[in-house]
Design an enzyme around this catalytic site. Structure first.
Site, short mmCIF file in Angstrom:
data_model
loop_
_atom_site.label_atom_id
_atom_site.label_comp_id
_atom_site.label_asym_id
_atom_site.label_seq_id
_atom_site.Cartn_x
_atom_site.Cartn_y
_atom_site.Cartn_z
N TYR A 40 3.45 4.31 3.26
CA TYR A 40 2.46 3.31 3.63
C TYR A 40 3.11 1.92 3.72
O TYR A 40 2.88 1.17 4.67
CB TYR A 40 1.34 3.31 2.59
N GLU A 62 -10.88 -0.82 1.91
CA GLU A 62 -10.64 -1.78 0.84
C GLU A 62 -11.85 -1.86 -0.08
O GLU A 62 -11.72 -1.98 -1.30
CB GLU A 62 -10.30 -3.17 1.40
N TRP A 70 -5.14 2.59 -5.28
CA TRP A 70 -5.04 2.71 -3.82
C TRP A 70 -4.54 4.08 -3.40
O TRP A 70 -4.89 4.57 -2.33
CB TRP A 70 -4.14 1.61 -3.28
#
Length: 205
Positions: A40, A62, A70
């Site tokens: 990522y 988000e 995350w």
């Protein structure tokens, strides 16, 4: 997120700003948490994101990440895309109570009713923004004119005047779950700011 603002990255308060990977490349320290984080970091985080669908997806993810790691969102991303019609705002905006209940039973995503409701509310707000230039123009109009890449952990803010302004403007436009810290994380992820540490090979400024 970075402590709070770095979008759910691993507990970076205890990490070095930079790490040297097995390939000899210098990366932001949070990218050392897993192969998923590294991929990522190397391919997406901080790369400018343009277009309604892509930005709607990032804002939605988000919001779902808030309070979670995350990595959870990254690994559930394919399921989120399936659940939310590949983040087609027109489709999601039409979701009703039956769709909410369907999503609440979907173990592939984060089953939080308030966040699911916010995703639908935000899709409806995205459609309204089309009348005044669209989500892309709206979000990118809040990019700072200048931004200095951090050199240390202490230099990474949780929010900025621009993220406060973006959050306020989004709320006024009818969006939900778009606080200034969440929006700064989105600004980092979507390349409105380059917060790759000085020395990271992915930094662009």
């Amino acid at each position: 997120m970075w402590c709070v603002a770095w979008s759910g990255r691993p507990s970076v308060a205890e990490r070095a700003a930079l790490i040297i990977g097995p390939d000899g490349m210098a990366r932001c320290g949070w990218a050392d948490g897993s192969d998923d984080y590294r991929a990522y970091h190397d391919s997406e985080w901080g790369v400018p994101v343009r277009g309604e669908r892509a930005l709607y997806e990032r804002i939605t993810l988000e919001a779902f990440q808030s309070g979670l790691a995350w990595i959870t969102i990254l690994r559930k991303r394919p399921a989120f895309r399936a659940a939310f019609a590949d983040f087609d705002a027109e489709v999601v905006a039409s979701y009703g109570p039956d769709d909410v209940e369907r999503l609440m039973q979907d173990a592939g995503i984060v089953r939080n009713r308030r966040k699911i409701d916010a995703a639908i509310t935000n899709a409806q707000a995205v459609l309204r923004l089309r009348e005044s230039g669209g989500l892309d123009e709206f979000v990118w109009s809040h990019a700072p004119a200048a931004h200095q890449r951090p050199g240390t952990l202490a230099e990474v803010p949780a929010q900025t005047p621009e993220s406060v302004a973006l959050a306020k403007a989004l709320k006024k436009a009818g969006f939900a779950h778009v606080g200034p810290t969440t929006m700064y994380a989105a600004m980092q992820a979507c390349g409105l700011v380059d917060d790759h540490f000085v020395g990271c090979f992915r930094g662009t400024s």
